[in-house]
Design a protein around this motif. Sequence first.
Motif, PDB file in Angstrom:
ATOM      1  N   PHE A 143       7.142   3.282  -8.617  1.00 15.09           N
ATOM      2  CA  PHE A 143       5.723   2.759  -8.232  1.00 15.09           C
ATOM      3  C   PHE A 143       4.906   2.836  -9.176  1.00 15.09           C
ATOM      4  O   PHE A 143       3.995   1.905  -9.198  1.00 15.09           O
ATOM      5  N   PHE A 144       4.741   3.797  -9.925  1.00 15.80           N
ATOM      6  CA  PHE A 144       3.716   4.123 -11.086  1.00 15.80           C
ATOM      7  C   PHE A 144       4.321   3.609 -12.294  1.00 15.80           C
ATOM      8  O   PHE A 144       3.210   3.634 -13.299  1.00 15.80           O
ATOM      9  N   TYR A 145       5.456   2.931 -12.441  1.00 19.39           N
ATOM     10  CA  TYR A 145       5.982   2.395 -13.857  1.00 19.39           C
ATOM     11  C   TYR A 145       4.957   1.509 -14.561  1.00 19.39           C
ATOM     12  O   TYR A 145       4.745   1.568 -15.769  1.00 19.39           O
ATOM     13  N   GLY A 146       4.365   0.692 -13.826  1.00 17.53           N
ATOM     14  CA  GLY A 146       3.469  -0.050 -14.298  1.00 17.53           C
ATOM     15  C   GLY A 146       2.057   0.148 -14.529  1.00 17.53           C
ATOM     16  O   GLY A 146       0.978  -0.781 -15.067  1.00 17.53           O
ATOM     17  N   LEU A 147       1.798   1.331 -14.432  1.00 20.76           N
ATOM     18  CA  LEU A 147       0.377   2.056 -14.662  1.00 20.76           C
ATOM     19  C   LEU A 147      -0.135   1.686 -15.817  1.00 20.76           C
ATOM     20  O   LEU A 147      -1.382   1.303 -15.789  1.00 20.76           O
ATOM     21  N   PRO A 148       0.542   2.021 -16.855  1.00 16.89           N
ATOM     22  CA  PRO A 148      -0.213   1.713 -18.319  1.00 16.89           C
ATOM     23  C   PRO A 148      -0.424   0.441 -18.390  1.00 16.89           C
ATOM     24  O   PRO A 148      -1.287  -0.198 -19.453  1.00 16.89           O
ATOM     25  N   GLN A 149       0.159  -0.611 -17.714  1.00 15.83           N
ATOM     26  CA  GLN A 149      -0.021  -2.103 -17.970  1.00 15.83           C
ATOM     27  C   GLN A 149      -1.070  -2.461 -16.754  1.00 15.83           C
ATOM     28  O   GLN A 149      -1.286  -3.796 -16.779  1.00 15.83           O
ATOM     29  N   GLY A 150      -1.743  -1.793 -16.213  1.00 15.38           N
ATOM     30  CA  GLY A 150      -2.678  -2.246 -15.186  1.00 15.38           C
ATOM     31  C   GLY A 150      -2.419  -2.470 -13.784  1.00 15.38           C
ATOM     32  O   GLY A 150      -3.285  -2.895 -12.974  1.00 15.38           O
ATOM     33  N   TYR A 151      -1.431  -2.153 -13.180  1.00 17.44           N
ATOM     34  CA  TYR A 151      -0.846  -2.327 -11.905  1.00 17.44           C
ATOM     35  C   TYR A 151      -0.074  -1.254 -11.274  1.00 17.44           C
ATOM     36  O   TYR A 151       0.602  -0.556 -11.916  1.00 17.44           O
ATOM     37  N   LEU A 152       0.263  -1.079 -10.143  1.00 17.24           N
ATOM     38  CA  LEU A 152       0.864  -0.384  -9.278  1.00 17.24           C
ATOM     39  C   LEU A 152       2.054  -1.353  -8.571  1.00 17.24           C
ATOM     40  O   LEU A 152       1.828  -2.448  -7.984  1.00 17.24           O
ATOM     41  N   GLY A 153       3.421  -0.994  -8.497  1.00 18.39           N
ATOM     42  CA  GLY A 153       4.347  -1.905  -8.094  1.00 18.39           C
ATOM     43  C   GLY A 153       5.563  -1.318  -8.672  1.00 18.39           C
ATOM     44  O   GLY A 153       5.839   0.006  -8.450  1.00 18.39           O
ATOM     45  N   PHE A 154       6.643  -2.300  -8.584  1.00 15.55           N
ATOM     46  CA  PHE A 154       7.973  -1.847  -8.801  1.00 15.55           C
ATOM     47  C   PHE A 154       8.913  -2.671  -9.805  1.00 15.55           C
ATOM     48  O   PHE A 154       9.146  -3.544  -9.841  1.00 15.55           O
ATOM     49  N   LEU A 191       2.009   9.945 -16.193  1.00 18.34           N
ATOM     50  CA  LEU A 191       2.340   8.956 -15.243  1.00 18.34           C
ATOM     51  C   LEU A 191       2.897   7.677 -15.842  1.00 18.34           C
ATOM     52  O   LEU A 191       2.048   7.222 -16.543  1.00 18.34           O
ATOM     53  N   PRO A 192       4.173   7.448 -15.650  1.00 17.66           N
ATOM     54  CA  PRO A 192       5.050   7.903 -14.386  1.00 17.66           C
ATOM     55  C   PRO A 192       5.978   8.804 -14.815  1.00 17.66           C
ATOM     56  O   PRO A 192       6.584   9.213 -13.946  1.00 17.66           O
ATOM     57  N   TRP A 193       5.965   9.421 -15.938  1.00 17.84           N
ATOM     58  CA  TRP A 193       7.350  10.028 -16.597  1.00 17.84           C
ATOM     59  C   TRP A 193       7.397  11.563 -15.824  1.00 17.84           C
ATOM     60  O   TRP A 193       8.573  11.967 -15.555  1.00 17.84           O
ATOM     61  N   LEU A 194       6.232  12.103 -15.246  1.00 20.16           N
ATOM     62  CA  LEU A 194       6.149  13.456 -14.857  1.00 20.16           C
ATOM     63  C   LEU A 194       7.146  13.191 -13.591  1.00 20.16           C
ATOM     64  O   LEU A 194       7.935  14.101 -13.228  1.00 20.16           O
ATOM     65  N   PHE A 195       7.023  12.285 -12.645  1.00 17.99           N
ATOM     66  CA  PHE A 195       7.767  12.112 -11.592  1.00 17.99           C
ATOM     67  C   PHE A 195       9.325  12.040 -11.856  1.00 17.99           C
ATOM     68  O   PHE A 195      10.068  12.298 -11.053  1.00 17.99           O
ATOM     69  N   LEU A 196       9.820  11.494 -13.042  1.00 23.44           N
ATOM     70  CA  LEU A 196      11.157  11.567 -13.324  1.00 23.44           C
ATOM     71  C   LEU A 196      11.497  12.763 -13.715  1.00 23.44           C
ATOM     72  O   LEU A 196      12.555  13.188 -13.655  1.00 23.44           O
ATOM     73  N   TYR A 197      10.729  13.611 -14.519  1.00 20.80           N
ATOM     74  CA  TYR A 197      10.897  15.126 -14.765  1.00 20.80           C
ATOM     75  C   TYR A 197      11.449  15.625 -13.511  1.00 20.80           C
ATOM     76  O   TYR A 197      12.262  16.475 -13.552  1.00 20.80           O
ATOM     77  N   VAL A 198      10.144  15.768 -12.649  1.00 20.61           N
ATOM     78  CA  VAL A 198      10.445  16.698 -11.372  1.00 20.61           C
ATOM     79  C   VAL A 198      11.664  15.980 -10.550  1.00 20.61           C
ATOM     80  O   VAL A 198      12.391  16.805 -10.101  1.00 20.61           O
ATOM     81  N   CYS A 199      12.046  14.834 -10.806  1.00 20.88           N
ATOM     82  CA  CYS A 199      13.491  14.059 -10.008  1.00 20.88           C
ATOM     83  C   CYS A 199      14.516  14.912 -10.654  1.00 20.88           C
ATOM     84  O   CYS A 199      15.223  15.383  -9.978  1.00 20.88           O
ATOM     85  N   GLY A 200      14.394  15.067 -11.935  1.00 14.93           N
ATOM     86  CA  GLY A 200      15.610  15.841 -12.726  1.00 14.93           C
ATOM     87  C   GLY A 200      15.599  17.302 -12.064  1.00 14.93           C
ATOM     88  O   GLY A 200      16.763  17.958 -11.739  1.00 14.93           O
ATOM     89  N   PHE A 201      14.562  18.068 -11.845  1.00 14.83           N
ATOM     90  CA  PHE A 201      14.376  19.320 -11.446  1.00 14.83           C
ATOM     91  C   PHE A 201      15.087  19.442  -9.850  1.00 14.83           C
ATOM     92  O   PHE A 201      15.842  20.269  -9.745  1.00 14.83           O
TER      93      PHE A 201
END
Length: 250
Positions: A143-154, A191-201
């Motif tokens: 959902f946050f993958y596009g945050l650096p490009q100015g949007y939220l989505g998938f 954001l978004p990479w923190l979410f992928l890190y915690v997913c690994g945890f």
Amino acid sequence: MERRQAVKKERFCLIDSLRGLALVNMIAFHLCYNVFMIFGMDERWAFYPATVAWERYICFSFMLISGISLNFSRRAYRRGLTVSACGALISLVTRLVIPEEIILFGVLTCIGLCMILTQAARRLLERAEPFAGAGVCLLLFAFFYGLPQGYLGFFGAKLIELPKELYCFMPLALLGLPDKSFYSSDYFPLLPWLFLYVCGFFAWRALEKLDLTRLFKRGVPILDFCGKYSLPIYMLHQPLLMGICFLIFK
């Protein structure tokens, strides 16, 4: 509780091997990047679909494995600060030596900060159901993958356009809100990479629940070695590759 502590003391060599494989992939990628992009052999190379897929695979694997590894870390804060400091050093060196390829908020900075932040929330995270935790984190990452490009989505599907006013202060690039002047040849915002890190945890805790961690006890010796010493190898590989390329192409 005693069983869980005993499990954590075991050596799961396959995790080191998977980290080593990701590292070998990254070294190969950087060699190609140097040859094609920096030394001008094919300046379109970085935009080919296969190149983008390869680069994303390396990024995803590094972040997931780093999150998994936090489950075994006894000095997570110290390790996080060390990795972040290495990221800061890379930023300084690239700014002084090759400013056109400067690295700001790169992968080491991101992993170090993710380590610190996840460790700070560790007691809370350990209370969560691991399958649900991993699933929610994966959805949030997408959902946050596009945050650096100015949007939220998938992944390109823009559901929420964010106001441009959020992208006007350069330090906020660390969070995933870069301004127009921001540039980094290796950019990993929290954001978004923190979410992928915690997913690994959470993923490792889910494997524990399924009693599948025994599958990770055997590794591949050479990759195991690379995985154990991934940080010093990471710090040294690019100067060595650049030196080799300079000797060949100059």
